[in-house]
Scaffold this motif. Structure first.
Motif, PDB file in Angstrom:
ATOM      1  N   LEU A   3       0.838  -1.190   0.000  1.00 38.81           N
ATOM      2  CA  LEU A   3       0.000   0.000   0.000  1.00 38.81           C
ATOM      3  C   LEU A   3       0.870   1.236   0.000  1.00 38.81           C
ATOM      4  O   LEU A   3       1.954   1.260   0.580  1.00 38.81           O
ATOM      5  CB  LEU A   3      -0.919   0.008   1.223  1.00 38.81           C
ATOM      6  N   ARG A  33     -11.211  -6.976  -3.262  1.00 37.31           N
ATOM      7  CA  ARG A  33     -10.252  -8.087  -3.106  1.00 37.31           C
ATOM      8  C   ARG A  33      -9.168  -7.748  -2.084  1.00 37.31           C
ATOM      9  O   ARG A  33      -8.695  -8.623  -1.361  1.00 37.31           O
ATOM     10  CB  ARG A  33      -9.664  -8.445  -4.461  1.00 37.31           C
ATOM     11  N   ARG A  34      -8.780  -6.491  -2.027  1.00 37.29           N
ATOM     12  CA  ARG A  34      -7.804  -6.105  -1.001  1.00 37.29           C
ATOM     13  C   ARG A  34      -8.385  -6.303   0.400  1.00 37.29           C
ATOM     14  O   ARG A  34      -7.708  -6.792   1.310  1.00 37.29           O
ATOM     15  CB  ARG A  34      -7.395  -4.640  -1.183  1.00 37.29           C
ATOM     16  N   LYS A  38      -7.722  -8.892   3.894  1.00 36.57           N
ATOM     17  CA  LYS A  38      -7.543  -8.393   5.265  1.00 36.57           C
ATOM     18  C   LYS A  38      -8.649  -8.912   6.189  1.00 36.57           C
ATOM     19  O   LYS A  38      -8.839  -8.383   7.283  1.00 36.57           O
ATOM     20  CB  LYS A  38      -7.511  -6.867   5.267  1.00 36.57           C
ATOM     21  N   ASP A 202      -5.397   0.516  -9.617  1.00 35.69           N
ATOM     22  CA  ASP A 202      -4.790   0.165  -8.331  1.00 35.69           C
ATOM     23  C   ASP A 202      -4.645   1.396  -7.436  1.00 35.69           C
ATOM     24  O   ASP A 202      -4.792   1.300  -6.210  1.00 35.69           O
ATOM     25  CB  ASP A 202      -3.420  -0.479  -8.539  1.00 35.69           C
ATOM     26  N   ALA A 205      -7.900   2.218  -5.644  1.00 32.35           N
ATOM     27  CA  ALA A 205      -8.090   1.405  -4.442  1.00 32.35           C
ATOM     28  C   ALA A 205      -7.225   1.896  -3.290  1.00 32.35           C
ATOM     29  O   ALA A 205      -7.644   1.879  -2.124  1.00 32.35           O
ATOM     30  CB  ALA A 205      -7.786  -0.054  -4.752  1.00 32.35           C
ATOM     31  N   THR A 206      -6.020   2.342  -3.595  1.00 29.49           N
ATOM     32  CA  THR A 206      -5.144   2.871  -2.553  1.00 29.49           C
ATOM     33  C   THR A 206      -5.746   4.113  -1.908  1.00 29.49           C
ATOM     34  O   THR A 206      -5.718   4.271  -0.685  1.00 29.49           O
ATOM     35  CB  THR A 206      -3.760   3.191  -3.138  1.00 29.49           C
ATOM     36  N   GLU A 209      -8.646   2.993   0.330  1.00 30.61           N
ATOM     37  CA  GLU A 209      -8.156   2.405   1.585  1.00 30.61           C
ATOM     38  C   GLU A 209      -7.645   3.479   2.538  1.00 30.61           C
ATOM     39  O   GLU A 209      -7.870   3.405   3.756  1.00 30.61           O
ATOM     40  CB  GLU A 209      -7.051   1.399   1.294  1.00 30.61           C
TER      41      GLU A 209
END
Length: 303
Positions: A3, A33-34, A38, A202, A205-206, A209
């Motif tokens: 990340l 999916r990330r 977790k 990607d 998504a970062t 998060e």
């Protein structure tokens, strides 16, 4: 994948957290999916029973939903984090129209996110805009996005911590200039001064998060890379990476005669979108700060 933001999610949220995503599509699935990795519970909506069955095999509880098919509000039970990637249609926001009252009554939600678009800023003649800029949408689609943003932000008045993410042109595996070139669809349409921003899926998504780890009431974030660029430059770079000759440049005035209304609306807007806020407030460090880094990584990964 590592990340790229300071801090992080709680070390072991385990099964306590449940993300419910309206629209488990291209961008939302990267986040889903990330979070599964977790040990979050993940649920959401899709538009076909086949897609729901496929996601169930991944451990995602998927429900079929669209404007013509309702969703049992019981599906939302236990939701702690809520995300919508469903765009508005000609009637409005399909999620809020169908389930707005249920979302108002939903308790225990720590974070609500809505994926919007930088199109809400309209045309700025290539100038920079940030989250404080006035919204000047062009056409019905842009106006619908502004209305949808406002409707989602209204949930903040009943206790939700609402976050709006204005996303630039999305690319990633299977959806990049590399694919356009490989499939023989590449054109280098040139309209002087026309630039726009992009963002690797990607990195979206970062950003999400990072926001999950640091919820803020009524927050708005631009999600774009560091290097807004003319579209013909991106195609030329993809061709160079693939070792093929770039297609000839075509003046916009010539190409526009054969363009769809959607394509012409794309070329009607030019702006540079600042991403400073996601860096300063969320601590995000983009894995792919420009299209060159993103395309190189995709090619190296065989995507």
């Amino acid at each position: 994948m590592e990340l790229h933001f300071a801090g992080g999610l709680p070390p072991h949220p385990a099964r306590a957290n449940r993300l419910f995503c309206f629209g488990l599509g291209y961008s939302a699935m990267v986040l889903a999916r990330r979070l599964l990795a977790k040990h979050w519970r993940v649920a959401g909506t899709v538009r076909s029973p086949e897609k729901a069955k496929a996601l169930a095999a991944e451990g995602i509880e998927a429900f079929v939903f669209d404007r013509g098919r309702t969703l049992d509000p019981a599906a939302l039970a236990g939701t702690t984090h809520l995300l919508s990637s469903v765009p508005p249609d000609e009637k409005g926001d399909p999620v809020l129209d169908a389930l707005g009252s249920d979302l108002l009554r939903l308790e225990g939600v720590k974070w609500t996110g809505y994926l919007s678009t930088t199109g809400v800023y309209g045309d700025r003649g290539g100038e920079w805009v940030d989250e404080r800029a006035a919204l000047r949408p062009a056409g019905k689609r842009g106006a619908a996005r502004v209305a949808a943003e406002a409707a989602w932000r209204a949930l903040g008045r009943v206790g939700h911590k609402v976050h709006v993410f204005r996303i630039a042109g999305i690319y990633g595996p299977g959806r990049s200039a590399l694919d356009t070139v490989r499939e023989g669809r590449a054109k280098r349409v040139v309209k002087p001064g026309q630039v726009f921003g992009r963002i690797h899926v990607d990195d979206i998504a970062t950003v999400l998060e990072a926001s999950l780890a640091k919820p803020e009431a009524d927050a708005i974030y631009n999600v774009a890379d560091d290097d807004p660029a003319p579209p013909q430059d991106v195609i030329a770079y993809a061709c160079a990476l693939l070792g093929v000759e770039a297609p000839p440049e075509i003046p916009y005035e010539t190409a526009a005669k054969e363009m769809s209304e959607m394509a012409r609306s794309f070329y009607a807007e030019s702006k540079r979108v600042s991403n400073r806020k996601i860096k300063d407030e969320l601590g995000v460090r983009l894995a792919y700060p420009d299209y060159r880094a993103g395309l190189k990584a995709l090619l190296a990964a065989g995507a």
